[in-house]
Write an enzyme that holds these catalytic residues in place. Structure first.
Site: not given
Ligand code: PEP
Ligand code: MG
Length: 588
Positions: A198, A305, A341, A438, A462, A509
């Protein structure tokens, strides 16, 4: 002029840690130590007196925390300041208080001993947890424990600083961080804590550079020492040499100048020299902040997120609590759009189910888990719909790997819409639905999958891990985690082209969008928009505005023919040199 790497490789006075909040600061160290409270295990005679002392100490602790909570609310958003609300709730926990009171009666020991012992039990369980998040929360509880004990002993803590200093501490509780930030703190350095602590989150929210996890700063640095804090690379330099001081003063000046220049770009569009506009959106997560999104010049939030809410609160918020969070977000970002998301739980993220999976990354994660838990899924969808009346919210599904998952999610969304209509609750009837690509199966099937939805966003974090079969968080194989691998580049090209065929917009993203080296290649591959951490948006905008779309297309075609990551990176570097475009790290 030397590079950062050269400066650090020869520096014997450096202390390595983790860069938790960016920035470069040169200043005087202030060792922040709290008196270690000695806990007495004395026998007591007057049980009633002991119990009333306990109530008094808890009341005082609540008062202090309430004050901190108010300051936090002023400085940060509700989700962040909820840390303190959660601490206040512990102080109100009747089970815990009953247990402490019972033990005072039966064991006849001093309340400070019982408080220490009882709360420590909670902490030990948390420390043993596999999850970094739970370990961090054990630190927060330490703060409450110490607060009650200190109030039982009628002692005071000092958190006032009268001049500009860098606070160096063993660890910082959220309350310390907030209270210290009211004074003149230039930066934070802590021996303990990770990127999700934190103290780190709050530093980023408040824009105070920080390096955490240094292990031995408090033993190596003395009060009043001159030190340098580099929140980019995660180093602290103790008593800098003349050369080091010159180097970092120069870097700091450049950074200030660059930030000013970038600020001027805030209201400019991210458009290439030959007129192709790329929409730049912000990722909002642990390191993001809504206020930074607003000042970064982003056209909206491309990835919210939502599972971060669970991390912040440590529990599932109700439908109305969620709706309040999403509505506030939508209003703050309006007229920009917010892509929420739905909870991406599982893998290395927040886990709430009490079972261990042998391969969590390949297990019940993202949309798979939501479909298995329709009550949780529906609660979130209903909350999102309820907050969509401003018509600037979109919904995005994580970890989609089959068409069936998309269709089942759509069925659930329709069911929620129908319920709300029956309940006469307003929502955006045309709310857009998108998927993240992903997983390799979704990449291969991009055309069919994108036909089912309104938009697509590529999650390279991912996608790279699943394409290359490399755990994104495992140091041992990090060499193989190659965002510039020909496999990745060709897959991106395939996803973008196939999505185009179904006439749907495609965004990216993953962290790759924040890598300025990748920028010309990503433009050339034909993305419509990109979403990245808000603080990197001005840097991305600067690069886009220096590129010509037709040249980036040529670069992409060239890269698609290359066979190794090194060759691809080399071709992009050459593009930068040939077109006289400088990258951030070359500037500062
Ligand atoms: C990704 O997988 O690129 C993504 C944006 O999601 P996260 O990093 O939250 O898994
Ligand atoms: Mg992801």
């Amino acid at each position: 002029m030397k590079t950062f790497k050269e400066i650090y490789s020869s520096a014997e006075n450096k202390i390595a840690g983790i860069g938790a909040a960016p920035g470069i600061i040169i200043g005087e160290a202030h060792l922040f130590t709290k008196e270690k409270l000695q806990v007495s295990k004395a026998d007591i005679e007057d049980i009633e007196k002991a119990k009333s002392n306990l109530i008094e100490a808890i009341t005082k602790s609540k008062k202090e925390l309430n004050k901190i909570f108010l300051v936090a609310r002023e400085k940060m958003d509700d989700v962040r300041s909820a840390i303190f609300e959660a601490q206040l709730m512990i102080l109100d926990d009747p089970v815990l208080l009953d247990e402490i009171n019972k033990r005072i009666e039966t064991e006849k020991k001093s309340p400070e001993y019982i408080v220490d012992d009882e709360i420590s039990k909670y902490q030990s369980k948390m420390i043993l947890s596999h999850e970094a998040y739970m370990k961090e929360r054990a630190l927060d509880i330490e703060d409450i424990k110490q607060r009650i004990i200190r109030n039982l002993q009628k002692k005071r803590w000092q958190s006032k600083i009268d001049h500009n200093v860098i606070v160096v501490s063993d660890s910082l509780t959220p309350a310390d961080t907030i209270l210290l930030s009211r004074n003149k703190v230039l930066a934070f350095v802590t021996d303990h804590g990770g990127i999700t602590s934190h103290a780190a989150i709050i530093s980023r929210s408040l824009n105070i550079p920080a390096v955490v996890g240094t292990h031995n700063s408090t033993s190596m640095i003395k009060d009043g020492d001159e030190i340098i804090v580099d929140g980019f690379y995660g180093y602290v330099i103790k008593k800098p040499t003349v050369e080091q001081k010159e180097f970092f003063t120069e870097k700091r000046n450049r950074l200030i100048k660059l930030q000013k220049e970038l600020e001027e770009l805030k209201d400019e569009k991210a458009v290439t020299k030959d007129g192709r506009e790329i929409k730049l959106l912000a990722n909002v997560d642990v390191s993001g902040e809504i206020d930074v999104v607003v000042t970064s010049g982003a056209s909206g939030i491309g990835l919210y997120r939502s599972e971060q809410i669970l991390n912040e609160l440590g529990e599932f918020p109700s439908e109305d609590e969620q709706a309040a969070i999403y509505s506030k977000l939508a209003t703050r970002i309006y007229p920009g759009t917010v892509t929420i998301r739905v909870f991406d739980i599982g893998g290395d993220k927040f886990r709430f189910l009490n079972f261990e999976e042998p391969n969590p990354f390949l297990g019940l994660r993202g949309i798979r888990l939501l479909i298995e838990n329709p009550v949780m899924f529906k609660t979130q969808i209903r909350a999102i719909l309820k907050s969509s009346t401003t018509k600037n919210i979109k919904v995005m599904l994580p970890m989609v790997s089959t068409l069936k998952e998309i269709r089942e999610s759509k069925r659930i969304i329709e069911e929620c819409k129908k319920e709300l209509t029956e309940e006469k609750i307003n929502y955006d009837q045309e709310i857009q639905l998108g998927i993240m690509i992903e997983v390799p199966s979704a990449a291969v099937m991009a055309r069919d999958f994108s036909k089912e939805v309104d938009f697509v966003s590529i999650g390279t974090n991912d996608l790279v891990q699943y394409l290359m079969a490399v755990d994104r968080g495992n140091d041992l194989v990090s060499e193989l985690y190659q965002e510039f691998s020909p496999v990745v580049i060709n897959t991106l090209k395939h996803i973008i082209d196939e999505t185009r065929k179904s006439k749907k917009p495609v965004s990216l993203c993953g962290e790759m969008a924040a890598d300025t080296l990748a920028m010309p290649l990503l433009i050339g591959l034909g993305l419509d928009s990109m979403s990245m951490s808000p603080s990197t948006i001005p840097y991305a905008k600067r690069i886009i505005r220096s590129c010509e779309f037709k040249k980036t297309k040529r670069l992409a075609n060239q890269c698609l023919k290359l066979q190794t990551e090194e060759e691809i990176k080399g071709a992009i570097e050459e593009f930068f040199t040939k077109n006289k475009i400088t990258r951030t790290r070359q500037i500062i």
